[in-house]
Design a protein around this motif. Sequence first.
Motif, PDB file in Angstrom:
ATOM      1  N   TRP A  49       0.763  -1.287   0.157  1.00 42.52           N
ATOM      2  CA  TRP A  49       0.051  -0.104  -0.030  1.00 42.52           C
ATOM      3  C   TRP A  49       0.870   1.349  -0.025  1.00 42.52           C
ATOM      4  N   LEU A  50       1.866   1.372   0.929  1.00 41.80           N
ATOM      5  CA  LEU A  50       2.656   2.452   0.960  1.00 41.80           C
ATOM      6  C   LEU A  50       3.571   2.753  -0.254  1.00 41.80           C
ATOM      7  N   GLN A  51       4.103   1.578  -0.894  1.00 36.94           N
ATOM      8  CA  GLN A  51       4.883   1.688  -2.080  1.00 36.94           C
ATOM      9  C   GLN A  51       3.962   2.365  -3.256  1.00 36.94           C
ATOM     10  N   LYS A  52       2.769   2.003  -3.544  1.00 39.59           N
ATOM     11  CA  LYS A  52       1.746   2.310  -4.436  1.00 39.59           C
ATOM     12  C   LYS A  52       1.735   3.780  -4.485  1.00 39.59           C
ATOM     13  N   LYS A  53       1.580   4.244  -3.003  1.00 38.21           N
ATOM     14  CA  LYS A  53       1.005   5.651  -2.775  1.00 38.21           C
ATOM     15  C   LYS A  53       2.420   6.661  -3.029  1.00 38.21           C
ATOM     16  N   LEU A  54       3.420   6.148  -2.273  1.00 35.82           N
ATOM     17  CA  LEU A  54       4.860   6.929  -2.609  1.00 35.82           C
ATOM     18  C   LEU A  54       5.115   6.973  -4.208  1.00 35.82           C
ATOM     19  N   SER A 103       1.931  12.574   3.257  1.00 36.42           N
ATOM     20  CA  SER A 103       2.935  11.564   3.484  1.00 36.42           C
ATOM     21  C   SER A 103       4.091  11.824   4.325  1.00 36.42           C
ATOM     22  N   THR A 104       4.483  13.285   4.192  1.00 42.58           N
ATOM     23  CA  THR A 104       5.663  13.637   5.173  1.00 42.58           C
ATOM     24  C   THR A 104       5.206  13.590   6.538  1.00 42.58           C
ATOM     25  N   MET A 105       4.034  14.213   6.727  1.00 39.90           N
ATOM     26  CA  MET A 105       3.345  14.366   8.011  1.00 39.90           C
ATOM     27  C   MET A 105       3.089  13.188   8.750  1.00 39.90           C
ATOM     28  N   ALA A 106       2.616  11.939   7.849  1.00 40.12           N
ATOM     29  CA  ALA A 106       2.373  10.617   8.444  1.00 40.12           C
ATOM     30  C   ALA A 106       3.568   9.671   8.584  1.00 40.12           C
ATOM     31  N   HIS A 107       4.842  10.224   7.940  1.00 39.98           N
ATOM     32  CA  HIS A 107       5.979   9.368   8.130  1.00 39.98           C
ATOM     33  C   HIS A 107       5.743   8.186   7.000  1.00 39.98           C
ATOM     34  N   TRP A 108       5.323   8.405   5.971  1.00 40.89           N
ATOM     35  CA  TRP A 108       5.134   6.956   5.244  1.00 40.89           C
ATOM     36  C   TRP A 108       6.440   6.578   4.890  1.00 40.89           C
ATOM     37  N   LEU A 112       7.355   2.699   5.960  1.00 37.68           N
ATOM     38  CA  LEU A 112       7.559   1.793   4.673  1.00 37.68           C
ATOM     39  C   LEU A 112       9.073   0.923   4.900  1.00 37.68           C
ATOM     40  N   ALA A 113       9.943   1.673   5.336  1.00 39.56           N
ATOM     41  CA  ALA A 113      11.136   1.156   5.990  1.00 39.56           C
ATOM     42  C   ALA A 113      10.978   0.278   7.079  1.00 39.56           C
ATOM     43  N   TYR A 114      10.075   0.421   7.798  1.00 39.49           N
ATOM     44  CA  TYR A 114       9.871  -0.333   9.022  1.00 39.49           C
ATOM     45  C   TYR A 114       9.272  -1.791   8.608  1.00 39.49           C
TER      46      TYR A 114
END
Length: 206
Positions: A49-54, A103-108, A112-114
């Motif tokens: 999910w995060l990969q697609k959004k970023l 995405s910056t405020m939510a630390h996407w 993702l790294a986690y």
Amino acid sequence: MTEKSQEESGGQLLSKRELPSEDAMRQECWNSALYAFGTSYVFQERQRWLQKKLLWIQYSGIAIPVVMGTTIMSFGVELSWLPVMIAVASILLGVQLVLSLWSTMAHWVERLAYTYESVAANDTLSRRYSELARTPPKGARFRNELEIMRVQDSARRDLDIRQHLSEKEKRRGMHAALRQFGRACATCGVVPTTFKPSKCDTCGNF
């Protein structure tokens, strides 16, 4: 399926009071392998999910201005539909900017790294627990190795719980884990064979 074959495939949960000590530890290993697999699956879903959004944020931030610039350079500024194109591009860039800020405020990126870290750690835990359950060492070595695994598993769970998994994600992870290990759900008694969710509040409704 015989009782032995059920155990070898991560069979039904049994009360530890009904099992000899080694069998109880093997069952604990199967259970922990299942939970670790389910957690890994949840973070794999988050990862996708995060990969697609970023990727969309990065791609749109480059593609939209490039398309606009290429169009103007090719056809000039006197195109009849250029104002419409500019309006649409402005809206899309506005959406891209809002998502980029969010995405910056939510630390996407950090989240993702986690997910990569958690997936790798939980996959390793699940595999090692399964190996211990399938071919346990003899004597005190089994107990010692299991204790090491418990410590590592506990540390991993303490980290994962801080990621605020939703109940829906937990049910999805349980469904995937039960399907992987061929286990029946403790609530509905069904062994999942597909990824289609049921109405169960333990392994479905996701």
